[in-house]
Every structure is written in structure tokens, then in C-alpha cells.
Design a protein around this motif. Structure first.
Motif, mmCIF file in Angstrom:
data_model
loop_
_atom_site.group_PDB
_atom_site.id
_atom_site.type_symbol
_atom_site.label_atom_id
_atom_site.label_comp_id
_atom_site.label_asym_id
_atom_site.label_seq_id
_atom_site.Cartn_x
_atom_site.Cartn_y
_atom_site.Cartn_z
ATOM 1 N N HIS A 263 -3.026 -2.456 -2.101
ATOM 2 C CA HIS A 263 -2.981 -3.064 -0.768
ATOM 3 C C HIS A 263 -3.954 -2.400 0.196
ATOM 4 O O HIS A 263 -4.381 -3.006 1.184
ATOM 5 N N GLU A 264 -4.343 -1.152 -0.094
ATOM 6 C CA GLU A 264 -5.279 -0.461 0.787
ATOM 7 C C GLU A 264 -6.697 -1.024 0.655
ATOM 8 O O GLU A 264 -7.498 -0.926 1.586
ATOM 9 N N LYS A 265 -7.012 -1.598 -0.509
ATOM 10 C CA LYS A 265 -8.344 -2.148 -0.748
ATOM 11 C C LYS A 265 -8.439 -3.618 -0.344
ATOM 12 O O LYS A 265 -9.531 -4.181 -0.319
ATOM 13 N N ALA A 266 -7.319 -4.222 -0.055
ATOM 14 C CA ALA A 266 -7.282 -5.660 0.196
ATOM 15 C C ALA A 266 -7.548 -5.977 1.663
ATOM 16 O O ALA A 266 -7.420 -5.114 2.537
ATOM 17 N N PRO A 267 -7.926 -7.220 1.962
ATOM 18 C CA PRO A 267 -8.093 -7.634 3.362
ATOM 19 C C PRO A 267 -6.800 -7.433 4.149
ATOM 20 O O PRO A 267 -5.700 -7.470 3.592
ATOM 21 N N GLU A 268 -6.939 -7.249 5.428
ATOM 22 C CA GLU A 268 -5.803 -6.923 6.286
ATOM 23 C C GLU A 268 -4.681 -7.949 6.179
ATOM 24 O O GLU A 268 -3.499 -7.589 6.114
ATOM 25 N N ASP A 269 -5.037 -9.241 6.149
ATOM 26 C CA ASP A 269 -3.996 -10.265 6.179
ATOM 27 C C ASP A 269 -3.305 -10.467 4.833
ATOM 28 O O ASP A 269 -2.427 -11.319 4.710
ATOM 29 N N THR A 270 -3.694 -9.716 3.802
ATOM 30 C CA THR A 270 -3.016 -9.819 2.503
ATOM 31 C C THR A 270 -2.163 -8.589 2.198
ATOM 32 O O THR A 270 -1.425 -8.580 1.219
ATOM 33 N N ARG A 271 -2.263 -7.571 3.029
ATOM 34 C CA ARG A 271 -1.629 -6.293 2.696
ATOM 35 C C ARG A 271 -0.109 -6.359 2.720
ATOM 36 O O ARG A 271 0.554 -5.677 1.942
ATOM 37 N N GLU A 272 0.451 -7.167 3.573
ATOM 38 C CA GLU A 272 1.911 -7.244 3.633
ATOM 39 C C GLU A 272 2.476 -7.789 2.321
ATOM 40 O O GLU A 272 3.454 -7.257 1.785
ATOM 41 N N TYR A 273 1.849 -8.847 1.799
ATOM 42 C CA TYR A 273 2.302 -9.420 0.524
ATOM 43 C C TYR A 273 2.157 -8.403 -0.604
ATOM 44 O O TYR A 273 3.070 -8.213 -1.416
ATOM 45 N N LEU A 274 1.022 -7.710 -0.639
ATOM 46 C CA LEU A 274 0.785 -6.735 -1.698
ATOM 47 C C LEU A 274 1.723 -5.542 -1.574
ATOM 48 O O LEU A 274 2.185 -4.998 -2.586
ATOM 49 N N ARG A 275 2.018 -5.134 -0.359
ATOM 50 C CA ARG A 275 2.952 -4.028 -0.155
ATOM 51 C C ARG A 275 4.347 -4.412 -0.646
ATOM 52 O O ARG A 275 5.037 -3.625 -1.291
ATOM 53 N N ASP A 276 4.741 -5.653 -0.368
ATOM 54 C CA ASP A 276 6.039 -6.134 -0.854
ATOM 55 C C ASP A 276 6.066 -6.185 -2.382
ATOM 56 O O ASP A 276 7.082 -5.852 -3.004
ATOM 57 N N LEU A 277 4.946 -6.610 -2.982
ATOM 58 C CA LEU A 277 4.875 -6.639 -4.439
ATOM 59 C C LEU A 277 5.106 -5.246 -5.016
ATOM 60 O O LEU A 277 5.895 -5.069 -5.951
ATOM 61 N N TRP A 278 4.407 -4.268 -4.465
ATOM 62 C CA TRP A 278 4.523 -2.915 -5.001
ATOM 63 C C TRP A 278 5.925 -2.338 -4.786
ATOM 64 O O TRP A 278 6.495 -1.698 -5.674
ATOM 65 N N GLU A 279 6.499 -2.573 -3.617
ATOM 66 C CA GLU A 279 7.830 -2.034 -3.336
ATOM 67 C C GLU A 279 8.880 -2.617 -4.278
ATOM 68 O O GLU A 279 9.850 -1.945 -4.635
ATOM 69 N N ASN A 280 8.690 -3.870 -4.680
ATOM 70 C CA ASN A 280 9.599 -4.468 -5.656
ATOM 71 C C ASN A 280 9.270 -4.013 -7.076
ATOM 72 O O ASN A 280 10.169 -3.822 -7.896
ATOM 73 N N TRP A 281 7.979 -3.835 -7.353
ATOM 74 C CA TRP A 281 7.565 -3.477 -8.706
ATOM 75 C C TRP A 281 8.026 -2.082 -9.096
ATOM 76 O O TRP A 281 8.449 -1.862 -10.231
ATOM 77 N N TRP A 282 7.974 -1.120 -8.192
ATOM 78 C CA TRP A 282 8.322 0.237 -8.608
ATOM 79 C C TRP A 282 9.790 0.332 -9.006
ATOM 80 O O TRP A 282 10.176 1.202 -9.785
#
Length: 362
Positions: A263-282
């Protein structure tokens, strides 16, 4: 019975001529085994059936194909077989060659202690003995080259030859009606093969799993059909829940596309979705993450943006969340393509309706 004339040539005759030299139109080509991971996916799908004979003559029936192993050790866990009618449970190891058991030193590895069946695709000139670290003999099944060729159903040559093939001359003189009939027969033959394959998967894993795997493979197109099939095998529909982020996270994580810094490498408006993905994935990764040696072989280059595996997995996740509706339409009898197409056209996703990859701006 003689060969059919040019005007009456059937697709079955043409196919046999191409696949079984030295008949009229055969093109010779060297045969090589597919990658071992592809063989594993074929085996798990039930492509070779479930009834076999061991090299020692014992009858083997696969009662339960088990589940993919995501770490070190045998390829499949929790397998159940009947060996001459006696039920045995444990692990299954699949190798390209019968001798690989010795070459890979499985016999001295305690992780292979519970293997109940060894499957391979290349017999050895000398007898190969498969034993565990406890010196227990492991039943062996060898899939013949003819069985493998029938399952793969691939042309003799992957790339077209740079000159007219041997079938050109006789087909050139066929009347238009004969060619049309040949093309129609070829389409029916292909449909029958796909239907038979689907039914084999349904017999082994159930109707929903068969539809889920077939849908995933179709979404992968040629470049990622194997990878998408493997993903659907490793993450069965029953493992996915109704929660949007959990479903997305499990599929993308099991596919190997999630990392803490994504999510740190992604565009700003996509980071929330990617952060949610990671929080669920771990929370789920211990149950679904594969080691590097068992990573799914994705092709991300040379794809049109709409066909990128990220977007295809996003589509699979969307379908999984609307599975009852999709299942009803896809399995309707008589089948009606229009309702399915309208349903697929109407699929929406807050992220994937506007993105092609996890880190793209569009």
C-alpha cells in the motif's frame, strides 16, 4: 474398412491421423513432460480418474484427493485411498519420474513418513523401490504417456510449422460442405472434451467446486489459466466467506500478490483498499500462504490491462460473493447464455470496477 474419401472425411479420422503416427497427416515432435506443478493440478482435478493399478498389481481407488500442501513435504495432505479394498489415509507425493523419490531423498525424510501413494509419469528401466524412513513400502502408480497425452489434448507442435502441413493437401480438395461439417464436428468434439473434464472434477470435488475451478480457469485465459485453476484448487469456495475484504484478501494473498509494503507503493486513492486487504490477510495467511517453492506461476507481462491477473482475481472474488445467483444461472437447464452475460456485465466492485492492477492509477 478403408480410409474415408476426401468428401466424407470425419473429424474423428482427421484427429486420429494427427495424433497417432504414422498415419497420413502426422507431424513428428518431441514430447516433454509439463512442469510438475501442472501435473499436480491435473491430478488434483481428477483428470486421470480415480481408479488405478499399482506397479505391483494392487487396485487403488482415490476416495479423497485431499488438499494442496503449501509448505515442505508431500504434495497433498489428508488423502484417502482404498488399496485392494482397504481404506488408508495419509499423504500423497507426485513426481515426474518414479526415480525422483530416491533422487529427492524422500525415503530418509520424516516429513514423508505418512505417504500412502506415490504417483509418477515416467517409468524407469530398472525397478524403483519407494520406501519411507520406517522402511514401509509405498504403493506406486505410474501414469502412462498415452494417458497424459489424452488428458493434455495438446497439438503435436505448440508453434505452427513454417510450411504447409501434411493435412493441407487433402483438405484443399474438400468441398465447402465437407469443410463446414468438419469444423462443426471439431467444435462438438471440443465441447464434449470440456464437458467430460468438468464432470470428472464434479465427481471428485462436487458441482460447486467444479464450476468455481472452471470459472477461474476461464478468467485466466491462456496465459494464466493454469495459475487461476491452481488458485481455485488451493482456495476452495467453501473457504471463502461473505465478507468482502476477507474474500478479496484470501484470494490475493494465496495468489502471492500481497506484501506489507504494497500500500505504500500504491497511489494515494488505492491505499485504503490495500491496507484493508493486508489487515485481513495477516489473520488468514497461516492457513493459505504457500512457500516460495510452491508459488503459483503467474504471467503478469504481455497481458492486456483488462486481462492482468490482479483484475481477474478481483472478478473471481466478486463472483464468489454472489455465488448463489451465479450458480443458479450457470447451471440452469436448459442453459440460457443471455442471463449469464447480463449478470456478468452487471458485476460491480468498489475497487476493481475502476482499476486494472493493485497499484495502477486506472
Amino acid at each position: 474398412m478403408g480410409k474415408p474419401g476426401i468428401a466424407s472425411m470425419t473429424y474423428t479420422f482427421l484427429l486420429e491421423s494427427v495424433w497417432h503416427p504414422p498415419l497420413a497427416f502426422a507431424e513428428t515432435a518431441a514430447r516433454t513432460l509439463p512442469p510438475e506443478m501442472e501435473l499436480q493440478a491435473l491430478w488434483f482435478s481428477g483428470a486421470f480418474g480415480r481408479d488405478f493399478r499399482t506397479v505391483g498389481g494392487q487396485a487403488v481407488r482415490l476416495v479423497q484427493f485431499g488438499e494442496w500442501n503449501r509448505g515442505p513435504g508431500p504434495d497433498f495432505r489428508q488423502v484417502a485411498i482404498e488399496l485392494d479394498g482397504e481404506l488408508k489415509t495419509g499423504d500423497l507425493e507426485l513426481d515426474s519420474s518414479a526415480a525422483d523419490w530416491e533422487w529427492h531423498r524422500h525415503g530418509s525424510n520424516e516429513s514423508f513418513r505418512d505417504v500412502v501413494l506415490h504417483v509418477s509419469f515416467q517409468p524407469e528401466a530398472r525397478r524403483t523401490y519407494v520406501r519411507t524412513c520406517e522402511h514401509r513400502a509405498v504403493p506406486q502408480v505410474i501414469i502412462s504417456s498415452a494417458q497424459l497425452a489424452d488428458v493434455l489434448n495438446r497439438p503435436q507442435q505448440e508453434v505452427a510449422i513454417a510450411r504447409p502441413g501434411r493435412c493441407v493437401a487433402p483438405l484443399r480438395h474438400m468441398p465447402v460442405g465437407g469443410i463446414e461439417r468438419l469444423l462443426w464436428e471439431s467444435s462438438e468434439h471440443r465441447a464434449e472434451l470440456k464437458a467430460a473434464r468438468y464432470l470428472r472434477v464434479a465427481d471428485v470435488h462436487g458441482t460447486d467446486a467444479a464450476l468455481f475451478q472452471a470459472t477461474a480457469e476461464t478468467l485466466g485465459y491462456r496465459g494464466n489459466s493454469l495459475a487461476m485453476r491452481m488458485l481455485a484448487q488451493r482456495v476452495p469456495l467453501t473457504a471463502l466467506g461473505a465478507d468482502v475484504n476477507r474474500t478479496d484478501a484470501i484470494l490475493f494473498g494465496a495468489a502471492g500478490f500481497l506484501s506489507p509494503e504494497l500500500h505504500e507503493k500504491a497511489p494515494e486513492d488505492t491505499r485504503e483498499y490495500l491496507r484493508d486487504l493486508w489487515e485481513n490477510w495477516w489473520r488468514e495467511r497461516a492457513s493459505f500462504e504457500a512457500t516460495a517453492a510452491r508459488a503459483i506461476p503467474w504471467r503478469c507481462g504481455g497481458q492486456r490491462p483488462a486481462n492482468h491477473p490482479h483484475r481477474r482475481i478481483g472478478t473471481l472474488a466478486s463472483l464468489a460473493k454472489k455465488w448463489p445467483t451465479y450458480r443458479k444461472l450457470a447451471l440452469a437447464r436448459p442453459f440460457q447464455p443471455r442471463p449469464v452475460m447480463e449478470f456478468l456485465d452487471g458485476l460491480e466492485h468498489p475497487f476493481w470496477s475502476r482499476r486494472h492492477t493493485l497499484t495502477s492509477t486506472a
